[in-house]
Scaffold this motif. Structure first.
Motif, PDB file in Angstrom:
ATOM      1  N   SER A  90       1.524 -15.167  15.696  1.00  0.00           N
ATOM      2  CA  SER A  90       2.112 -15.696  16.884  1.00  0.00           C
ATOM      3  C   SER A  90       1.323 -15.641  18.181  1.00  0.00           C
ATOM      4  CB  SER A  90       3.625 -15.460  16.981  1.00  0.00           C
ATOM      5  OG  SER A  90       3.611 -14.129  17.496  1.00  0.00           O
ATOM      6  N   VAL A  91       0.739 -14.395  18.320  1.00  0.00           N
ATOM      7  CA  VAL A  91      -0.014 -13.923  19.421  1.00  0.00           C
ATOM      8  C   VAL A  91      -1.753 -14.710  19.346  1.00  0.00           C
ATOM      9  CG1 VAL A  91      -0.844 -12.148  20.779  1.00  0.00           C
ATOM     10  CG2 VAL A  91       1.043 -11.954  20.083  1.00  0.00           C
ATOM     11  N   LEU A  92      -2.126 -14.496  18.283  1.00  0.00           N
ATOM     12  CA  LEU A  92      -3.546 -14.937  18.154  1.00  0.00           C
ATOM     13  C   LEU A  92      -3.492 -16.616  18.329  1.00  0.00           C
ATOM     14  CD1 LEU A  92      -4.749 -13.291  14.918  1.00  0.00           C
ATOM     15  CD2 LEU A  92      -5.208 -12.601  17.446  1.00  0.00           C
ATOM     16  N   GLU A  93      -2.423 -17.148  17.975  1.00  0.00           N
ATOM     17  CA  GLU A  93      -2.317 -18.560  17.923  1.00  0.00           C
ATOM     18  C   GLU A  93      -2.640 -19.144  19.584  1.00  0.00           C
ATOM     19  OE1 GLU A  93       0.330 -20.891  14.886  1.00  0.00           O
ATOM     20  OE2 GLU A  93       1.300 -19.338  16.168  1.00  0.00           O
ATOM     21  N   GLY A  94      -2.101 -18.371  20.342  1.00  0.00           N
ATOM     22  CA  GLY A  94      -1.993 -18.610  21.750  1.00  0.00           C
ATOM     23  C   GLY A  94      -3.478 -18.390  22.529  1.00  0.00           C
ATOM     24  N   LEU A  95      -4.238 -17.802  21.816  1.00  0.00           N
ATOM     25  CA  LEU A  95      -5.649 -17.327  22.507  1.00  0.00           C
ATOM     26  C   LEU A  95      -6.473 -18.543  22.193  1.00  0.00           C
ATOM     27  CD1 LEU A  95      -5.596 -13.747  21.221  1.00  0.00           C
ATOM     28  CD2 LEU A  95      -4.975 -14.828  23.435  1.00  0.00           C
ATOM     29  N   THR A  96      -7.221 -19.012  23.148  1.00  0.00           N
ATOM     30  CA  THR A  96      -8.298 -20.151  23.180  1.00  0.00           C
ATOM     31  C   THR A  96      -9.758 -19.485  23.270  1.00  0.00           C
ATOM     32  OG1 THR A  96      -8.142 -20.401  25.544  1.00  0.00           O
ATOM     33  CG2 THR A  96      -6.836 -21.881  24.207  1.00  0.00           C
ATOM     34  N   PRO A 104     -11.296 -16.602  22.107  1.00  0.00           N
ATOM     35  CA  PRO A 104     -12.139 -15.722  20.976  1.00  0.00           C
ATOM     36  C   PRO A 104     -12.032 -16.472  19.611  1.00  0.00           C
ATOM     37  CG  PRO A 104      -9.914 -14.670  21.510  1.00  0.00           C
ATOM     38  CD  PRO A 104      -9.930 -15.990  22.417  1.00  0.00           C
ATOM     39  N   ARG A 105     -13.386 -15.977  19.061  1.00  0.00           N
ATOM     40  CA  ARG A 105     -13.192 -16.201  17.542  1.00  0.00           C
ATOM     41  C   ARG A 105     -12.386 -15.162  16.867  1.00  0.00           C
ATOM     42  NH1 ARG A 105     -18.638 -16.070  13.429  1.00  0.00           N
ATOM     43  NH2 ARG A 105     -17.503 -16.246  11.518  1.00  0.00           N
ATOM     44  N   LYS A 106     -11.409 -15.505  16.103  1.00  0.00           N
ATOM     45  CA  LYS A 106     -10.226 -14.552  15.681  1.00  0.00           C
ATOM     46  C   LYS A 106     -10.474 -14.280  14.128  1.00  0.00           C
ATOM     47  CE  LYS A 106      -7.590 -17.758  18.718  1.00  0.00           C
ATOM     48  NZ  LYS A 106      -6.822 -18.764  18.458  1.00  0.00           N
ATOM     49  N   ILE A 107     -10.657 -12.895  13.755  1.00  0.00           N
ATOM     50  CA  ILE A 107     -11.024 -12.441  12.578  1.00  0.00           C
ATOM     51  C   ILE A 107     -10.057 -11.349  12.246  1.00  0.00           C
ATOM     52  CG2 ILE A 107     -12.752 -11.721  10.748  1.00  0.00           C
ATOM     53  CD1 ILE A 107     -14.701 -12.848  12.615  1.00  0.00           C
ATOM     54  N   LEU A 108      -9.354 -11.555  11.024  1.00  0.00           N
ATOM     55  CA  LEU A 108      -8.509 -10.522  10.573  1.00  0.00           C
ATOM     56  C   LEU A 108      -9.113  -9.247   9.771  1.00  0.00           C
ATOM     57  CD1 LEU A 108      -5.392 -12.470   9.595  1.00  0.00           C
ATOM     58  CD2 LEU A 108      -5.749 -11.373  11.555  1.00  0.00           C
ATOM     59  N   ILE A 109      -8.904  -8.079  10.126  1.00  0.00           N
ATOM     60  CA  ILE A 109      -9.522  -6.937   9.178  1.00  0.00           C
ATOM     61  C   ILE A 109      -8.744  -5.688   8.913  1.00  0.00           C
ATOM     62  CG2 ILE A 109     -10.431  -5.676  11.481  1.00  0.00           C
ATOM     63  CD1 ILE A 109     -13.009  -5.659   9.983  1.00  0.00           C
ATOM     64  N   HIS A 110      -9.096  -4.834   7.913  1.00  0.00           N
ATOM     65  CA  HIS A 110      -8.091  -3.617   7.615  1.00  0.00           C
ATOM     66  C   HIS A 110      -6.965  -4.687   6.762  1.00  0.00           C
ATOM     67  CE1 HIS A 110      -5.193  -0.464   7.663  1.00  0.00           C
ATOM     68  NE2 HIS A 110      -6.195   0.239   7.981  1.00  0.00           N
ATOM     69  N   ILE A 111      -7.479  -5.397   5.685  1.00  0.00           N
ATOM     70  CA  ILE A 111      -6.376  -6.070   5.082  1.00  0.00           C
ATOM     71  C   ILE A 111      -5.843  -5.104   3.771  1.00  0.00           C
ATOM     72  CG2 ILE A 111      -5.846  -8.379   3.870  1.00  0.00           C
ATOM     73  CD1 ILE A 111      -7.284  -8.761   6.593  1.00  0.00           C
ATOM     74  N   ASN A 124      -6.388 -20.928   7.498  1.00  0.00           N
ATOM     75  CA  ASN A 124      -7.440 -21.677   7.519  1.00  0.00           C
ATOM     76  C   ASN A 124      -7.139 -22.897   8.770  1.00  0.00           C
ATOM     77  OD1 ASN A 124      -8.813 -20.479   5.680  1.00  0.00           O
ATOM     78  ND2 ASN A 124      -8.078 -21.871   4.081  1.00  0.00           N
ATOM     79  N   GLN A 125      -5.738 -23.361   8.590  1.00  0.00           N
ATOM     80  CA  GLN A 125      -5.368 -24.428   9.535  1.00  0.00           C
ATOM     81  C   GLN A 125      -5.279 -24.083  11.016  1.00  0.00           C
ATOM     82  OE1 GLN A 125      -1.499 -25.572   8.064  1.00  0.00           O
ATOM     83  NE2 GLN A 125      -2.428 -25.860   6.028  1.00  0.00           N
ATOM     84  N   LYS A 126      -5.078 -22.565  11.191  1.00  0.00           N
ATOM     85  CA  LYS A 126      -4.870 -22.031  12.477  1.00  0.00           C
ATOM     86  C   LYS A 126      -6.200 -21.612  12.934  1.00  0.00           C
ATOM     87  CE  LYS A 126      -0.224 -20.089  11.882  1.00  0.00           C
ATOM     88  NZ  LYS A 126       0.631 -21.177  12.671  1.00  0.00           N
ATOM     89  N   GLY A 127      -7.180 -21.564  12.325  1.00  0.00           N
ATOM     90  CA  GLY A 127      -8.713 -21.408  12.706  1.00  0.00           C
ATOM     91  C   GLY A 127      -8.889 -19.657  12.756  1.00  0.00           C
ATOM     92  N   ILE A 128      -7.980 -19.178  11.961  1.00  0.00           N
ATOM     93  CA  ILE A 128      -8.124 -17.648  12.075  1.00  0.00           C
ATOM     94  C   ILE A 128      -8.681 -17.225  10.702  1.00  0.00           C
ATOM     95  CG2 ILE A 128      -6.722 -15.447  11.894  1.00  0.00           C
ATOM     96  CD1 ILE A 128      -4.617 -16.870  13.380  1.00  0.00           C
ATOM     97  N   GLU A 129      -9.757 -16.494  10.709  1.00  0.00           N
ATOM     98  CA  GLU A 129     -10.510 -16.000   9.542  1.00  0.00           C
ATOM     99  C   GLU A 129     -10.241 -14.725   9.063  1.00  0.00           C
ATOM    100  OE1 GLU A 129     -14.953 -16.775  10.382  1.00  0.00           O
ATOM    101  OE2 GLU A 129     -14.212 -17.018  12.517  1.00  0.00           O
ATOM    102  N   VAL A 130     -10.677 -14.404   7.778  1.00  0.00           N
ATOM    103  CA  VAL A 130     -10.419 -12.919   7.060  1.00  0.00           C
ATOM    104  C   VAL A 130     -11.670 -12.435   6.761  1.00  0.00           C
ATOM    105  CG1 VAL A 130      -9.262 -11.826   5.078  1.00  0.00           C
ATOM    106  CG2 VAL A 130      -8.260 -14.111   6.056  1.00  0.00           C
ATOM    107  N   ALA A 131     -11.701 -11.301   7.484  1.00  0.00           N
ATOM    108  CA  ALA A 131     -13.115 -10.414   7.190  1.00  0.00           C
ATOM    109  C   ALA A 131     -13.426 -10.036   5.713  1.00  0.00           C
ATOM    110  CB  ALA A 131     -13.157  -9.302   8.076  1.00  0.00           C
ATOM    111  N   TYR A 132     -14.598 -10.303   5.389  1.00  0.00           N
ATOM    112  CA  TYR A 132     -15.001  -9.582   4.118  1.00  0.00           C
ATOM    113  C   TYR A 132     -16.251  -8.805   4.254  1.00  0.00           C
ATOM    114  CZ  TYR A 132     -18.469 -13.591   5.122  1.00  0.00           C
ATOM    115  OH  TYR A 132     -19.262 -14.317   5.745  1.00  0.00           O
ATOM    116  N   ASP A 133     -16.482  -7.822   3.068  1.00  0.00           N
ATOM    117  CA  ASP A 133     -17.667  -6.857   3.237  1.00  0.00           C
ATOM    118  C   ASP A 133     -18.800  -7.596   3.447  1.00  0.00           C
ATOM    119  OD1 ASP A 133     -15.393  -5.585   2.828  1.00  0.00           O
ATOM    120  OD2 ASP A 133     -16.149  -4.167   1.207  1.00  0.00           O
ATOM    121  N   GLY A 134     -19.854  -7.235   4.233  1.00  0.00           N
ATOM    122  CA  GLY A 134     -20.921  -8.032   4.469  1.00  0.00           C
ATOM    123  C   GLY A 134     -21.170  -9.156   5.491  1.00  0.00           C
TER     124      GLY A 134
END
Ligand code: MLT
Ligand code: MN
Ligand code: ZN
Length: 303
Positions: A255-261, A263-270, A288-298
């Motif tokens: 809900s917080v990330l959605e309001g930010l215009t 930055p590129r937004k990536i989740l980590i420590h999953i 994906n719809q919200k344009g929020i990515e999930v970090a991966y190794d590498g």
């Protein structure tokens, strides 16, 4: 500045050795579309010199997978010039033990709270005194930037975050300022900045401007719901008791990330229980719809 994700999973990694949750079993059996992940760490670099953020128990695998950290200029060498610790948790610090062959003391930057835990309840620094030793640099938590002499192009600012100190800390469940930090890393040439916060228990007002001003966010994506471990019949402990704000729900990280215009937004420590690790899950589709990515190794990002 280059930002290289060494490990994108929470403590335990993915799959976790003793876990048969839907994700861990599904990954082992090839029943879900997902990628294995090692435990939480990134490297931030400027040319040949790199800062390691956190030292994961999986560091040997991570260094083996990223050749830039071994430039091979001498019989014993590394491109890691300094290590910044964002907390004293096992998944973020145990890798220091694997760096004990270093030819001189490790340049470690952490708060005095983290220093207390790593010389007290979990005395890694004391053990390392018998090997390469640790040169401790106290990280300020008053919002003042700090520099690392070996990495001249980057400027760092620690932001105290509300999370939980580790179980071996004398103030578990009574958070002290500096138990956990987020770090803003600014490239003084390009003026671009990263805000890195893999342990985030609540999004307090003082944090907003760091989130809004960032070009790149790498933030805590540990769990989807607060009761995620209970849903999997793993533990009754809520994510909030471990210092992690859930992604979903009212006031959740999304809900917080959605309001930010900006930055590129990536989740980590999953965490391995998180449904977003299944690339075909409805939760991952929502990201994906919200344009929020999930970090991966590498994963690597140039800023
Ligand atoms: C956490 O992020 O809460 C801890 O790292 C959990 C753990 O590793 O045991
Ligand atoms: Mn952790
Ligand atoms: Zn699992």
């Amino acid at each position: 500045m280059r930002v290289h994700v060494l490990g994108s999973a929470a403590g335990g990694g993915f799959p976790q050795w003793n876990c048969n949750c839907r994700n861990c079993a599904g990954l082992r059996q090839g029943a879900i579309r997902a990628q294995a992940r090692t435990q939480s760490s990134i490297a931030v670099g400027d040319g040949e010199d790199w800062v390691l953020f956190n030292a994961s128990p999986d560091i040997r695998t991570q260094l083996g997978a990223f050749a830039d950290l071994q430039p091979g200029r001498a019989v014993r060498d590394t491109a890691i010039r300094a290590i910044v610790l964002i907390d004293a948790q096992i998944d973020h610090t145990t890798g220091l033990m694997m760096l004990r062959e270093h030819g001189h003391p490790l340049e470690v930057y952490c708060t005095s709270m983290v220093y207390q835990d790593l010389t007290g309840g979990y005395p890694l620094f004391r053990v390392l005194e018998h090997y390469c030793g640790v040169e401790w640099h106290a990280v300020p938590v008053d919002g003042e930037p700090f520099t690392i002499p070996e990495i001249t192009a980057l400027r760092f600012t620690a932001v105290p975050l509300r999370s939980e100190a580790p179980p071996y800390s004398p103030h578990r469940h009574a958070p002290h300022r500096g138990d956990t930090i987020g770090v803003r890393v600014e490239d003084i040439n390009t003026r671009k900045n990263l805000f890195y916060a893999p342990g985030l228990g609540s999004i307090e007002p003082h944090l907003r401007r760091y989130l809004e001003d960032a070009d790149l966010l790498l933030v805590d994506g540990t769990v989807w719901t607060n009761d995620e471990l209970a849903r999997h019949k793993i533990s009754q402990r809520r994510a909030s008791e471990m210092g992690h704000l859930p992604l979903s729900g009212e006031g959740g990280t999304l809900s917080v990330l959605e309001g930010l215009t900006r930055p590129r937004k990536i989740l980590i420590h999953i965490n391995n229980t998180n449904p977003i690790l299944d690339e075909e899950s409805t939760e991952r589709n929502l990201l994906n719809q919200k344009g929020i990515e999930v970090a991966y190794d590498g994963m690597e990002i140039r800023l």
